[in-house]
Design a protein around this motif. Structure first.
Motif, PDB file in Angstrom:
ATOM      1  N   UNK A 133       0.673  -1.238   0.031  1.00  0.00           N
ATOM      2  CA  UNK A 133       0.121   0.141   0.160  1.00  0.00           C
ATOM      3  C   UNK A 133       0.717   1.235   0.033  1.00  0.00           C
ATOM      4  N   UNK A 134       2.001   0.990   0.042  1.00  0.00           N
ATOM      5  CA  UNK A 134       3.007   2.286   0.302  1.00  0.00           C
ATOM      6  C   UNK A 134       3.002   3.019  -1.231  1.00  0.00           C
ATOM      7  N   UNK A 135       3.087   4.189  -1.254  1.00  0.00           N
ATOM      8  CA  UNK A 135       3.339   4.945  -2.914  1.00  0.00           C
ATOM      9  C   UNK A 135       5.067   4.405  -2.975  1.00  0.00           C
ATOM     10  N   UNK A 136       5.112   4.115  -4.385  1.00  0.00           N
ATOM     11  CA  UNK A 136       6.237   3.990  -4.879  1.00  0.00           C
ATOM     12  C   UNK A 136       7.446   5.342  -5.234  1.00  0.00           C
ATOM     13  N   UNK A 137       8.056   5.416  -4.385  1.00  0.00           N
ATOM     14  CA  UNK A 137       8.820   6.526  -4.643  1.00  0.00           C
ATOM     15  C   UNK A 137      10.108   6.357  -5.587  1.00  0.00           C
ATOM     16  N   UNK A 138      10.482   7.307  -6.396  1.00  0.00           N
ATOM     17  CA  UNK A 138      11.766   7.110  -7.136  1.00  0.00           C
ATOM     18  C   UNK A 138      12.713   7.681  -6.562  1.00  0.00           C
ATOM     19  N   UNK A 139      13.842   7.474  -7.032  1.00  0.00           N
ATOM     20  CA  UNK A 139      15.104   8.203  -6.383  1.00  0.00           C
ATOM     21  C   UNK A 139      15.569   9.349  -7.332  1.00  0.00           C
ATOM     22  N   UNK A 140      14.782   9.675  -8.415  1.00  0.00           N
ATOM     23  CA  UNK A 140      15.228  10.760  -9.161  1.00  0.00           C
ATOM     24  C   UNK A 140      15.762  12.266  -8.314  1.00  0.00           C
ATOM     25  N   UNK A 141      16.593  12.732  -8.829  1.00  0.00           N
ATOM     26  CA  UNK A 141      17.114  13.878  -8.085  1.00  0.00           C
ATOM     27  C   UNK A 141      16.216  15.235  -8.998  1.00  0.00           C
ATOM     28  N   UNK A 142      15.609  16.056  -8.117  1.00  0.00           N
ATOM     29  CA  UNK A 142      14.964  17.178  -8.814  1.00  0.00           C
ATOM     30  C   UNK A 142      15.791  17.943  -9.599  1.00  0.00           C
ATOM     31  N   UNK A 143      17.074  17.966  -9.144  1.00  0.00           N
ATOM     32  CA  UNK A 143      17.974  18.746 -10.214  1.00  0.00           C
ATOM     33  C   UNK A 143      18.028  18.212 -11.462  1.00  0.00           C
ATOM     34  N   UNK A 144      18.096  16.876 -11.627  1.00  0.00           N
ATOM     35  CA  UNK A 144      17.948  16.312 -12.993  1.00  0.00           C
ATOM     36  C   UNK A 144      16.693  16.529 -13.700  1.00  0.00           C
ATOM     37  N   UNK A 145      15.516  16.430 -12.999  1.00  0.00           N
ATOM     38  CA  UNK A 145      14.341  16.633 -13.485  1.00  0.00           C
ATOM     39  C   UNK A 145      14.338  18.215 -14.069  1.00  0.00           C
ATOM     40  N   UNK A 146      14.945  19.210 -13.349  1.00  0.00           N
ATOM     41  CA  UNK A 146      14.756  20.496 -13.486  1.00  0.00           C
ATOM     42  C   UNK A 146      15.499  20.803 -14.779  1.00  0.00           C
ATOM     43  N   UNK A 147      16.593  19.886 -15.133  1.00  0.00           N
ATOM     44  CA  UNK A 147      17.554  20.164 -16.216  1.00  0.00           C
ATOM     45  C   UNK A 147      16.848  19.828 -17.625  1.00  0.00           C
ATOM     46  N   UNK A 148      15.863  18.766 -17.300  1.00  0.00           N
ATOM     47  CA  UNK A 148      14.964  18.529 -18.357  1.00  0.00           C
ATOM     48  C   UNK A 148      13.969  19.609 -18.609  1.00  0.00           C
ATOM     49  N   UNK A 149      13.329  20.114 -17.623  1.00  0.00           N
ATOM     50  CA  UNK A 149      12.376  21.499 -17.655  1.00  0.00           C
ATOM     51  C   UNK A 149      12.982  22.413 -18.463  1.00  0.00           C
ATOM     52  N   UNK A 150      14.306  22.609 -18.179  1.00  0.00           N
ATOM     53  CA  UNK A 150      14.886  23.910 -18.719  1.00  0.00           C
ATOM     54  C   UNK A 150      14.874  23.814 -20.251  1.00  0.00           C
ATOM     55  N   UNK A 151      14.838  22.608 -20.823  1.00  0.00           N
ATOM     56  CA  UNK A 151      14.919  22.434 -22.193  1.00  0.00           C
ATOM     57  C   UNK A 151      13.352  22.941 -22.780  1.00  0.00           C
ATOM     58  N   UNK A 152      12.066  22.834 -21.861  1.00  0.00           N
ATOM     59  CA  UNK A 152      11.058  23.072 -22.578  1.00  0.00           C
ATOM     60  C   UNK A 152      10.910  24.399 -22.794  1.00  0.00           C
ATOM     61  N   UNK A 153      11.885  25.385 -22.263  1.00  0.00           N
ATOM     62  CA  UNK A 153      11.639  26.721 -22.619  1.00  0.00           C
ATOM     63  C   UNK A 153      12.177  27.087 -23.803  1.00  0.00           C
ATOM     64  N   UNK A 154      13.350  26.250 -24.204  1.00  0.00           N
ATOM     65  CA  UNK A 154      14.092  26.390 -25.454  1.00  0.00           C
ATOM     66  C   UNK A 154      13.020  25.962 -26.645  1.00  0.00           C
ATOM     67  N   UNK A 155      12.186  24.915 -26.330  1.00  0.00           N
ATOM     68  CA  UNK A 155      11.320  24.169 -27.309  1.00  0.00           C
ATOM     69  C   UNK A 155      10.170  25.329 -27.443  1.00  0.00           C
ATOM     70  N   UNK A 156       9.930  26.261 -26.412  1.00  0.00           N
ATOM     71  CA  UNK A 156       8.810  27.133 -26.537  1.00  0.00           C
ATOM     72  C   UNK A 156       7.614  26.409 -25.998  1.00  0.00           C
ATOM     73  N   UNK A 157       7.686  25.578 -25.371  1.00  0.00           N
ATOM     74  CA  UNK A 157       6.417  24.787 -24.840  1.00  0.00           C
ATOM     75  C   UNK A 157       5.971  25.696 -23.690  1.00  0.00           C
ATOM     76  N   UNK A 158       6.775  26.291 -22.811  1.00  0.00           N
ATOM     77  CA  UNK A 158       6.381  27.089 -21.668  1.00  0.00           C
ATOM     78  C   UNK A 158       7.149  28.189 -21.710  1.00  0.00           C
TER      79      UNK A 158
END
Ligand SMILES: NC(=O)c1ccc[n+]([C@@H]2O[C@H](COP(=O)([O-])OP(=O)(O)OC[C@H]3O[C@@H](n4cnc5c(N)ncnc54)[C@H](OP(=O)(O)O)[C@@H]3O)[C@@H](O)[C@H]2O)c1
Length: 315
Positions: A133-158
């Motif tokens: 019943x526990x939620x399955x947490x991942x160990x992804x570092x938010x800094x890595x997620x952020x680096x992928x979010x940065x690309x969205x700006x260049x793509x014009x998606x946000x």
């Protein structure tokens, strides 16, 4: 139409000083309330992939554009990356999926909803759970997620990117590891948890703070939160010809945050945005400070075991 101030953010973009929250606004209620909100003068709408209403929010916005009430550039649309999309490989996919839901080419602000992630078991499985019943947490570092979010700006998606529910240490760590600085930290903030320390830090770091649960998720049957139902706050409101909810929203605005109250009720849409024509006296503002117990409405205890859980330090 109320005169809503416009705030310039650290990347030069501009955001209206109040927005409409949409968590738990679903289906026809959601679509109608977003339309009504635009008619009432709201130009800032907050949603999230997790709320499962991006389609309705998008349809209402597109209808108002077609009717000629607004142009796309007149409205500030915020949505959020849910925790099961934190894998950097999934971030662009998730953002494009939200855009498809909206029927829009871009959003104005894409927020990382929480600093911790979950494993991905399916796009619609918001809380993937283990056999116990526990939620399955991942160990992804938010800094890595952020680096992928940065690309969205260049793509014009946000146009811009930001975070939500980040504590002081997480903000500082992100700021020393990013190429594009976040413009926002969206946090729980109301008189019961007034967040003065985190707000002061965000100001120092040049981040806008959006206040979620600004009214403390009122429950009229239980008469909670105390500040909304306290006769003293109603009395304060009477002095300015305002309701207790308007006093609460004004208090938050005076503390330097952008509240995003949710309502699907037409007269409350008008009430909540009508908070820019009065100012609380120093004494009344100080009274509102007395409700700060520090208690959270959304502790997200299921993520306590994540190293990225944000609420285990003071702020
Ligand atoms: N980033 C995050 O993790 C996060 C977490 C939570 C929320 N949020 C965002 O923040 C938004 C606001 O938070 P929230 O929806 O949880 O709580 P909230 O805005 O504090 O409370 C919403 C409740 O207040 C009622 N209400 C609205 N205006 C009122 C008024 N003038 N007088 C009395 N009652 C009033 C609404 O009822 P009716 O609708 O029935 O009128 C609704 O039940 C969300 O909708 C969402 O967009 C973000």
């Amino acid at each position: 139409m109320p005169n809503v101030p416009i705030i310039t953010q650290n990347d030069g973009t501009k955001i209206p000083a109040i927005g409409l929250g949409t968590y738990t606004s679903l289906g026809g209620d959601c679509e109608r309330s977003v339309r009504d909100a635009i008619d009432a003068g709201y130009r800032h709408i907050d949603t999230a992939y997790f709320y499962e209403n991006e389609e309705e929010v998008g349809r209402a916005i597109r209808d108002k554009i077609t009717e000629g009430v607004i142009k796309r550039e007149d409205i500030y649309v915020v949505t959020k990356l849910w925790c099961h999309f934190h894998d950097p490989e999934k971030v662009e996919y998730a953002c494009r999926k939200s855009l498809k839901n909206f029927g829009l080419d871009y959003v104005d602000l894409y927020l990382m909803h929480w600093p911790y992630g979950y494993v991905h078991r399916g796009d619609n499985e918001m809380f993937p759970t283990k056999a116990n019943g526990d939620v399955e947490l991942s160990d992804v570092d938010y800094v890595d997620t952020w680096k992928a979010m940065e690309k969205l700006v260049g793509l014009g998606l946000t146009k811009s990117i930001g975070v939500s529910n980040f504590n002081s240490q997480q903000l500082k760590r992100l700021l020393s590891n990013c190429t594009i600085k976040p413009i926002h930290n969206q946090i729980e903030c109301h008189p019961g948890l007034n967040q003065k320390k985190l707000i002061a830090l965000c100001k120092e770091l040049d981040l806008i703070v959006t206040a979620y649960c600004p009214l403390g998720r009122p429950d009229p049957a239980k008469k909670t939160p105390s500040y909304l139902f306290d006769p003293k706050v109603q009395e304060i409101g009477k002095k300015y010809n305002k309701s207790a909810a308007q006093v609460v929203l004004r208090y938050l605005i005076e503390n330097g945050v952008v509240p995003i109250p949710k309502t699907v009720t037409k007269h409350r849409l008008a009430e909540n945005i009508d908070v820019f024509d009065f100012k609380l006296s120093a004494e009344d503002h100080k009274h509102m400070d007395t409700y700060n117990t520090g208690e959270r409405l959304i502790p997200m205890d299921h993520a306590l075991k994540s190293i990225h859980y944000p609420f285990n330090i003071e702020y």
